[in-house]
Design a protein around this motif. Structure first.
Motif, mmCIF file in Angstrom:
data_model
loop_
_atom_site.group_PDB
_atom_site.id
_atom_site.type_symbol
_atom_site.label_atom_id
_atom_site.label_comp_id
_atom_site.label_asym_id
_atom_site.label_seq_id
_atom_site.Cartn_x
_atom_site.Cartn_y
_atom_site.Cartn_z
ATOM 1 N N LEU B 148 0.839 -1.205 0.000
ATOM 2 C CA LEU B 148 0.000 0.000 0.000
ATOM 3 C C LEU B 148 0.871 1.250 0.000
ATOM 4 N N ASP B 149 0.276 2.352 -0.404
ATOM 5 C CA ASP B 149 0.980 3.634 -0.369
ATOM 6 C C ASP B 149 1.073 4.117 1.083
ATOM 7 N N ALA B 150 2.299 4.425 1.505
ATOM 8 C CA ALA B 150 2.518 4.797 2.912
ATOM 9 C C ALA B 150 1.770 6.072 3.287
ATOM 10 N N ASP B 151 1.782 7.059 2.417
ATOM 11 C CA ASP B 151 1.110 8.320 2.743
ATOM 12 C C ASP B 151 -0.400 8.141 2.854
ATOM 13 N N GLU B 152 -0.934 7.315 1.959
ATOM 14 C CA GLU B 152 -2.380 7.067 2.047
ATOM 15 C C GLU B 152 -2.728 6.321 3.335
ATOM 16 N N ALA B 153 -1.909 5.357 3.685
ATOM 17 C CA ALA B 153 -2.161 4.614 4.923
ATOM 18 C C ALA B 153 -2.094 5.552 6.118
ATOM 19 N N ARG B 154 -1.127 6.458 6.101
ATOM 20 C CA ARG B 154 -0.981 7.419 7.196
ATOM 21 C C ARG B 154 -2.217 8.313 7.291
ATOM 22 N N ALA B 155 -2.733 8.709 6.134
ATOM 23 C CA ALA B 155 -3.933 9.558 6.122
ATOM 24 C C ALA B 155 -5.146 8.803 6.671
ATOM 25 N N VAL B 156 -5.264 7.546 6.319
ATOM 26 C CA VAL B 156 -6.371 6.732 6.857
ATOM 27 C C VAL B 156 -6.259 6.643 8.374
ATOM 28 N N LEU B 157 -5.060 6.385 8.862
ATOM 29 C CA LEU B 157 -4.884 6.228 10.310
ATOM 30 C C LEU B 157 -5.120 7.543 11.047
ATOM 31 N N ALA B 158 -4.830 8.667 10.376
ATOM 32 C CA ALA B 158 -4.997 9.970 11.024
ATOM 33 C C ALA B 158 -6.455 10.407 11.110
ATOM 34 N N ASP B 159 -7.305 9.799 10.296
ATOM 35 C CA ASP B 159 -8.720 10.182 10.268
ATOM 36 C C ASP B 159 -9.561 9.082 10.917
ATOM 37 N N PRO B 160 -9.968 9.279 12.168
ATOM 38 C CA PRO B 160 -10.661 8.190 12.880
ATOM 39 C C PRO B 160 -11.988 7.778 12.249
ATOM 40 N N ASP B 161 -12.520 8.607 11.360
ATOM 41 C CA ASP B 161 -13.775 8.238 10.691
ATOM 42 C C ASP B 161 -13.555 7.372 9.452
ATOM 43 N N ALA B 162 -12.323 7.357 8.937
ATOM 44 C CA ALA B 162 -12.088 6.627 7.688
ATOM 45 C C ALA B 162 -12.318 5.135 7.912
ATOM 46 N N TYR B 163 -13.235 4.589 7.160
ATOM 47 C CA TYR B 163 -13.574 3.162 7.190
ATOM 48 C C TYR B 163 -14.189 2.715 8.522
ATOM 49 N N ALA B 164 -14.476 3.662 9.400
ATOM 50 C CA ALA B 164 -15.084 3.282 10.675
ATOM 51 C C ALA B 164 -16.443 2.625 10.455
ATOM 52 N N ALA B 165 -17.202 3.165 9.508
ATOM 53 C CA ALA B 165 -18.531 2.607 9.244
ATOM 54 C C ALA B 165 -18.427 1.172 8.715
ATOM 55 N N GLU B 166 -17.394 0.895 7.948
ATOM 56 C CA GLU B 166 -17.199 -0.460 7.421
ATOM 57 C C GLU B 166 -16.887 -1.452 8.539
ATOM 58 N N VAL B 167 -16.059 -1.014 9.485
ATOM 59 C CA VAL B 167 -15.724 -1.894 10.615
ATOM 60 C C VAL B 167 -16.984 -2.202 11.410
ATOM 61 N N ARG B 168 -17.752 -1.170 11.713
ATOM 62 C CA ARG B 168 -18.984 -1.367 12.497
ATOM 63 C C ARG B 168 -19.982 -2.247 11.736
ATOM 64 N N ALA B 169 -20.066 -2.046 10.422
ATOM 65 C CA ALA B 169 -21.015 -2.839 9.632
ATOM 66 C C ALA B 169 -20.617 -4.315 9.667
ATOM 67 N N ASP B 170 -19.333 -4.601 9.561
ATOM 68 C CA ASP B 170 -18.877 -5.995 9.660
ATOM 69 C C ASP B 170 -19.269 -6.601 11.000
ATOM 70 N N GLU B 171 -19.107 -5.819 12.051
ATOM 71 C CA GLU B 171 -19.390 -6.349 13.392
ATOM 72 C C GLU B 171 -20.881 -6.592 13.579
#
Lengths: 238, 238
Positions: B148-171
């Motif tokens: 993966l692109d390191a900068d993109e991964a860093r941006a995802v980790l810095a934004d607590p909302d990124a993909y949060a809905a996907e995690v909750r939906a899986d659960e």
């Protein structure tokens, strides 16, 4: 229960079919337990970005009919759309690559905004004068109206690899499921409905799939080495 | 056929169970037609970021056993892991929130890198000395190693909302499917397998699910108003 809808933004029957499905869903008693997922299906997957042109001559050329006959077909689609309460601009619409729109729809999924975004995209493509093709800022505006961050949407659109794998995976999955056209509705991976069927067909399908839905069958019955909220199974020393 | 695996990076049985499943998959004749999707399940979903501590005292406190007994349980897990060829560090591991890792796994999915990333996360958590908790740059390194692109991964980790809905939906989906612990394997939404079962159980399950897989049943048989690669159905003037 999960309903997956394969569709393309350039597909008028997808726009009409979505409204018919939603009419059935609104009247379905278990509607709050239905999860709707939109999946990608490009009608013209090889079409390059920038290859954009007016719809009516494209229809005429594809069917080998006159532009007058093509215009009449568009007019008739406008009648079908109006019957569902949908605005439909029968003159001057464009046709082009929808790949970027599909990528943006996958981006919207992570924020739970897919439903809002696809509806606004349909309305922009079918009812509004400004073209949605080859106009990144128009798509950014639509994304923002759907509740997404404009800068993030712009970044997704600027990176042609972003969500590209997800779009392709959806399209391969459609082929595996036997879909050759859209809209294509799949209920819990058990039932398929092809096309913009009348709302009554969707209502019956929801009833039938709901009534026949089955819990997962567990394929093991031994004790499981697993972890749960209360901790992990502890292996015994062997 | 699709296999969905609900798991948590903090779950040792998920690490072991994944290896057992993959052993069965490698020997399965139709392995090239199996799509594996990793889904999120936090063992401790309320755990705040930063609430990180050593594993052994946590086990002792959770089970009301001594730290020596807890260490023996870890040692035994190490034996089970070694039997699958997996490195497992039985001393000095940490335990903490896995929410950010799950968000990053959803990010990886769009690039087709989920399988690589989850394996590297497991190895980092279970076999390497440097903690994966509360260490954004460690996760960025792992993401980069997974392609993966390191900068993109860093941006995802810095934004607590990124993909949060996907995690909750899986659960939420896990709960709907009846999963109370992980690993939890779901084959084509028809069959469920709970826990790190022996590879033979997974092999039998793949065989059985493959043999019984059924095509979608089409719920309509009338002509469909649809669009395909060759164009759209043209409504007749009414």
């Amino acid at each position: 229960m999960r309903v997956e809808i394969w569709s393309d933004i350039a597909c008028p029957w997808c726009y009409v079919g979505k409204a018919r499905f939603e009419k059935a869903l609104a009247a379905f008693p278990h509607r709050d337990e239905i999860e709707v997922v939109h999946r990608s299906f490009e009608l013209d997957p090889g079409r390059p970005k920038g290859d954009t042109g007016p719809v009516v001559p494209m229809i005429a050329s594809k069917y080998g009919i006159s532009e007058e006959q093509a215009q009449a077909a568009e007019d008739n689609l406008g009648v079908q759309a109006a019957a569902e309460g949908l605005a439909y601009r029968t003159r001057g619409r464009d046709h082009g690559s929808t790949f970027d729109m599909h990528r943006l729809l996958h981006h919207a999924k992570q924020y739970g905004r897919q439903g809002e975004l696809i509806q606004l995209m349909y309305e922009a493509n079918f009812a509004e004068e400004r073209s949605v093709f080859d106009d990144t800022e128009r798509l950014v505006e639509i994304a923002a109206a759907a509740g997404l961050d404009a800068d993030e949407a712009r970044a997704v659109l600027a990176d042609p690899d972003a969500y590209a794998a997800e779009v392709r995976a959806d399209e391969q999955e459609a082929a595996r499921l036997g879909a050759t056209g859209v809209p294509f509705f799949v209920l819990d991976r058990q039932y398929g409905i092809s096309g913009a069927q009348p709302a009554e067909v969707f209502a019956q399908a929801l009833d039938q799939a709901w009534g026949e839905r089955s819990p997962l069958r567990l394929l093991d019955d031994g004790p499981a080495d697993a972890c749960g909220p209360d901790g992990c199974a502890v292996p015994q020393p062997s």
